[in-house]
Design an enzyme around this catalytic site. Sequence first.
Site, short mmCIF file in Angstrom:
data_model
loop_
_atom_site.label_atom_id
_atom_site.label_comp_id
_atom_site.label_asym_id
_atom_site.label_seq_id
_atom_site.Cartn_x
_atom_site.Cartn_y
_atom_site.Cartn_z
N ASP A 123 -8.48 -8.58 4.40
CA ASP A 123 -8.12 -7.53 5.34
C ASP A 123 -9.16 -7.37 6.42
OD1 ASP A 123 -6.82 -5.41 6.53
OD2 ASP A 123 -7.60 -3.91 5.13
N GLU A 173 0.82 -1.21 0.00
CA GLU A 173 0.00 0.00 0.00
C GLU A 173 0.86 1.27 0.00
OE1 GLU A 173 -2.69 -0.58 3.29
OE2 GLU A 173 -4.09 -1.72 2.06
N GLU A 229 -12.18 -1.83 12.77
CA GLU A 229 -12.25 -1.11 11.50
C GLU A 229 -13.45 -1.54 10.66
OE1 GLU A 229 -8.73 -1.47 9.12
OE2 GLU A 229 -9.59 -0.36 7.44
#
Lengths: 690, 690
Positions: free
Chosen positions: A376, A297, A404
Site C-alpha cells: 500500500d 477494508e 500518505e
Amino acid sequence: MDKEVDYSLCWLEYSKIDDEPYREKLSKVVKNIIAVGQDKFTQTAVEELKTAVTSLVGFEPEVSKEALCGDNPISGIIVGNVTDALIMKYISDDEIQKLDEEGYVIKSVKENPGLVVIGSKNGHGLVYGAFSFIKHIQLKRDVEEVHIIDNPKCKLRLLNHWDNMDGTVERGYAGRSIFFCDNKVTNSLGRIKDYARLLSSIGINGVVINNVNVNKNAIWLITPKYLGDLAKLADVFRQYGIKIYLSINFASPIYIGKLKTADPLDEDVIKWWKETAKTIYEYIPDFGGFLVKADSEFNPGPYKFGRDHADGANMLAEALAPYGGIVIWRCFVYNCTQDWRDTKTDRAKAAYDIFKPLDGKFAENVVLQVKYGPMDFQVREPVSPLFGGLERTNQLIELQITQEYTGQQIDLCYLATMWKEVLEFDTYAKGPESKVKYVVDGTLFNNKYSGFAGVSNVGSDKNWTGHWLAQANLYAFGMLAWDHSFTPEEIAREWCVRALTNDPFAVETIVSMLMRSWRVYEKYTAPLGIGWMVTPHTHYGPSVDGYEYSKWGTYHRADTKAIGIDRSVKSGTGFAGQYHRENAAMFESMETCPEELLLFFHRVPYDYVLKSGETLIQHIYNTHFEGAEEAEKLKEDWVKIKDYIRKDIYEDVLERFNRQIENAKEWRDVVNSYFYRKTGIPDKYGRKIY
Amino acid sequence: MDKEVDYSLCWLEYSKIDDEPYREKLSKVVKNIIAVGQDKFTQTAVEELKTAVTSLVGFEPEVSKEALCGDNPISGIIVGNVTDALIMKYISDDEIQKLDEEGYVIKSVKENPGLVVIGSKNGHGLVYGAFSFIKHIQLKRDVEEVHIIDNPKCKLRLLNHWDNMDGTVERGYAGRSIFFCDNKVTNSLGRIKDYARLLSSIGINGVVINNVNVNKNAIWLITPKYLGDLAKLADVFRQYGIKIYLSINFASPIYIGKLKTADPLDEDVIKWWKETAKTIYEYIPDFGGFLVKADSEFNPGPYKFGRDHADGANMLAEALAPYGGIVIWRCFVYNCTQDWRDTKTDRAKAAYDIFKPLDGKFAENVVLQVKYGPMDFQVREPVSPLFGGLERTNQLIELQITQEYTGQQIDLCYLATMWKEVLEFDTYAKGPESKVKYVVDGTLFNNKYSGFAGVSNVGSDKNWTGHWLAQANLYAFGMLAWDHSFTPEEIAREWCVRALTNDPFAVETIVSMLMRSWRVYEKYTAPLGIGWMVTPHTHYGPSVDGYEYSKWGTYHRADTKAIGIDRSVKSGTGFAGQYHRENAAMFESMETCPEELLLFFHRVPYDYVLKSGETLIQHIYNTHFEGAEEAEKLKEDWVKIKDYIRKDIYEDVLERFNRQIENAKEWRDVVNSYFYRKTGIPDKYGRKIY
C-alpha cells in the site's frame, strides 16, 4: 498575492516573460488568434491562449472567428480541426494520420513566417494543443521552429479524490475538499474551473471526485439528490475535456433502493443499477463511470453475496455500457483482520491470488485499478505482479500523489523518480521489454482501456498541495500519464520554470532537491523495502512496532538476530513466485534480489554483508544518519536560493523544511535506537544512539 | 427489565426478600415510619425507607408525621434529629457526642422491641442512616439487635465526571454523559435523581459534573448561560446531601470576561472571579466549588502569567470563601512534551518537585488533589510521595474508578484491592502508622478538608458502568471514602448480595472473581510496575513500544539486556529520595524494593533472579501465560453460576469475558513475543511464543 483569486494558479500563473528579444519575436505570432471552429473546445483553447498571451507577453491578442482575408497569409495562431480546409492547407495527410483521438499538432508554417497552426482531430486535442503551446512559450522555446505532433500514450489519465462530503479529505494534506462542504456539492465553480484548467494543462481527462470509501451522504451521490449539482461540476470540467466519475458503494441497492440484497446476479439489483445509470446519464451525458472499492477494508462487495469480483464488475459494466461508461474496479483486496501470529498468510500475495484467476473474465468496459506495489503505497515496494500477470484484462496503475506514507506534504518527496522506476520495471510477460509502461499504455496486451489513476494531493490550500513543491508531484503525474517517456528530471525542470522561478541557478538547485528527495525520505524511514514503520492511523513519523502486532498484514518480524519476511518460493510465503520466471528467480535469491528490496523478500541476519561491504545493521545506522543529514541539506539548498523565490512561498517552504528536519531526526533516532536496543550491536562509527 | 425505568438501579433494585421468617420479623418494625422533623432530609430519608420497604418486604409502610400517641411505645422506625425530644428519649448523650456532622445512629430500642430509631445531628446524616438501615435489611441482618453509630471518616467524598458538553465522556466506557447532551445540560432529572440516590447510598457528598479539561461551551458553565439549568441539577442532588462542583478553565477571565490576562494577581482578574463566584452562588447557594486542572496537559494555568500554583489556587479560593466554597487543585502537573531521548527528566518526580515547595502556602479552603501514584493510574504504581510529603496542605486522593488503564470495563478489574493497598501504605511522615488512609482522612495532619476524589465510571448505559460487575468499583469507592477500614472483600460481598444474587455459592464465586481480578489483569499486562505498554490514545490492548518514543515521559527503555528505570538516588533519577527515609531506603535498593514495583524503581537485567527463583524474563513469560489462563478461569467461574444470575446480566457479562479472554491472549502474545524477540531467551517451559 496580487491576484483576484486567493489561491495560486501553479504553473498557469503566467508572469510576464522578462526576456525582451524573445517577447518581441513572440509578439508577431501571438498578436492574432484565428479560431476556425465555433465548438466549445475551440472556445476553450482560444480563451486559454488569450489569457496566457495577455499575461506572458503583455498585450491582448486579437481574436477573429473569421478565416483569413482572402488568400493572404498573415501571422498569428490558427486554431482548428484538421478537417477544416484552412487547417488542411498547412497540415499534411501524413501528419493527420499520426494523430490519435486526443492528439494535436502544433506547427510553425515555414513558408509563412509568424504563422503557427494548432490542429486536432477532435476538440479535446485543441485544448491540449493550446496548453502545449503556452508551455512552449513559458519555456521560451522557439516559436518559429515549433513542430509538435503529440498524442497521449494512455487512454485513461485519471485523478482519484478521496474527498468526503463533510469536506474532509482522507489522507489529504492540503486543506479541505474543493468539491464538498457540509455534505453539499460545492458551488464555488470558479475554483473548479481553475482546477480543470490545471488538470487539462497536464493532460488529465477524468476525475473521480469522491472517496473510494463511500459512506453516509456520499452513497446518494448517484441519485437526483445530488446529480443536479454534479451536472454543474461536469459542465465546467467538460469544457476542458475532463469527465467526472463517481465512487460507489456496492451495497447501494440496499441503502438507496431498499432492496433486500445487492447480489450482482439478482434481477432486481441488475435492474436497479440500470435505472440508476440511466438517471445519471440524463444529468451528465458524458459521465465517466464508477470507481469501486469492493470487498476491501470493510467496504461491501460481491463476496458478501457469494459472487466474485467479475460478477460484481460485469453487472455494473452492463448498466453503464449503453452510455459509454466504464467500471473501474480496484484490486486492493486483502484480509485486513489478519492475526499477526499467522505467518502463512501474506498480504502481498492477496491481489494476485484473487484477480489472476479472473483474468479474461471481465467485460470490455471494466478496468482493474492496481496499486503499483502489492502492499500500500510504501516508500519502496516491488512492482505488483499483477502487471504482466493480467494478460487479458484492462488495467490502470494506481499511484498515490498524496504523500500518505511519504511525508504528508511536510517532508519533500518528489515521487516521479519512484514512479519512473516502477514504469521501467520489466515484467517479462512477453519476454524482455515487457515493461510496466507498456502494460499501462495498453500496447503490450492491446487493451481497450488502460492508463494511470493518481490519488490526488489537492485541497483547498492556497497552493493546492500543502507544500508548494508538492505541486511538482501533481504535475509529474499528469506528464507521465500523458507520456511515460518523459524523465523525472525534465518534468521537474519544466514545472520549476513554469511555477517557481526561471533563474538557472535556482532551477538547477530545486531540480536537484526534488531529484534526491525520495531517496532522502527513504533513507531515514523504513529500510530496504520492509515498509510500515509509521505511526498507526496517521502514518506520519516513526513507530517501528506500530503495525507489527496489528491486523493489517504488515509485519517486519524483527528479533534480536534478523529482520524481514521470507517471501521466496523455496522457504517463504511464495510471493516471489507470482512474477514471471526472470523476476521470480531474481527475487527468490538473496544474492540477486535488488538490495533496496532485500527485507521485503528475505529474512536477513543483522550481520549479513551488503554489496557496500557494510553489515545490514550498519547499513540501517548509516542510512538513517545520512538521511537526517541530507534532510538538513535540503533546507540549506533552499536557503541559498531565497532571492529567487517569492517571499511567501519561500517562507512557507522553509517552515516545511524545519518540520522535515525534526521528523527526519525523530525517524533516525527511533529507528536506530530500536535496532540498537534489539540487537545490542553498536554503530561502528560511534555516533549517538539512544 | 420489568421496571418503569430502562436502566438498572444497581444495589437499590430491591427484589423482595425471599426469606419469609426474616420478612416476618422485619414487618413488625417497618410497618410504621415516624418522621419527627419536616425538613427536606427527613422527607428524603422517609421516602427512601418507604420505597425500599415496599419492594423488599412487600407492603407499603404507614408514614406518620406525628409523634407517638401518648407515651405508649409502639413498633416502627423513628426518623429524626437528635435534638428532637422524641429521639433524645432513646439516644444517650454519650451516643450523641460520638456523632459528627454527617454521622447517624441507628438503634433498636431494647426496652421497646420492634422500635428502631434513626437519628442524626443534621439532616444529611438521616439520609445516610436511612440507606444504612436499608442495607441492613438487604443483608438480612438482625433488626432487633441493630446498634450503629457511624460517621464518615473523610469530609470530602467526591466523584469527578470527565463529561463533555457534547455528551461524550473522556475515558468513559459506559455510554454517553448523563449530565450533558448536544452542548446542553440534561433535563432528564429522573435519572439524575436515581443517580443521586445511588451516590448518597454509598456516602458520596459531592460531584464535579464536567471534565477537568474545560473547553468550548464548558468554559461557560460558570455563567448564567448554563447556571439556571445547573441549579435544577443542584436541587436534585441537594435532597441527597450532595453538592455540585464545576471544573473551570483558568483562562476564563480571558474567554468569558474578555480581559487581557488571567494573571491571578491582576486586580481585574481577581474582581472578575469574585463577581463570577457571587453569580454562581445566587443560582446555587450550596455550590461546592471549583476543580482546576491548571498548567497540565495543555490547560492554561498560573505559569502562563509567571505565577505559581499557590497564587492561582488562593486567588480562586478567596473568591469562593465568603460562600463556603472550596478550590480543588490538581497536582497532575508534568512536562508532557518531553524528549524521549532525555533520561534526566523523570515525570514521576514532577508533582513532588512542584508542589512540595508550596506546602503550607495554600489558603485553608484549597485542597490539593493528588493521583494515587506519581504517573497516571497505571495498574501498578508506587504511592505518590506527596502523601506524607505535604504536611501543611489539605489533600484529596484521586482514584480512577473508570478503568482507563485497567481494562475499560471490558476486562474485569475490581479496584478496591488496589486502593486498599494504597491506603494501607505507610508514609512514615510522623513515624510508623502514618498511613495514607490517615493522611486522606485528615487525622495525620489535622486538615480542615481532605478525602477522596474518584473519576467516575458512570454513563448512560442501562447498567451505568458498561460492565455490570464494574458497579462494584463505584460501590467500593463510596464505601472506602466513607470508611477506609472496610475490607475489599466485605465490600464486594455486600455489593454482590445487594445488586446481583444472594445465593451463597454464587456470592462466594463472584467475590472470589472480583478479589483476584486486579492481579489477573496485572499479570497479562505491563510487568512489575513498569506500566504504559498500552495502545497509544485508546489505552486498551498492548503496544509495548507505544509510549516508548513519545513525549509523555513514559518509558521502559527495554533493550536486549535489561529493562526498567533506575529511579534510585545513588545512580538514577532520584525519585526514590522523595519518600521519607524508611521508604526511600526500601525503594533505593533492588533487594528491598517490593518486587511488584521492581521495574518502576530499577533497571534490571533479564537474568536477574527474583524471589520466586525465576529470572526476570521467565517471570514475564510465566505471568503472561498465567494471566491469560486466569482470564479464562474467570469466565469458567461465571458460567458455573449462570442459574443464579438474571439472564440479561448473565449474557452481557459473558460477552465481556469473551472479549477479556481475547484481550488477555493478545497481551500475552504481544508482550511475550516482544521480549523473546528482544532478548532471544526462550521460555524454559517451551510454551508458544511468536
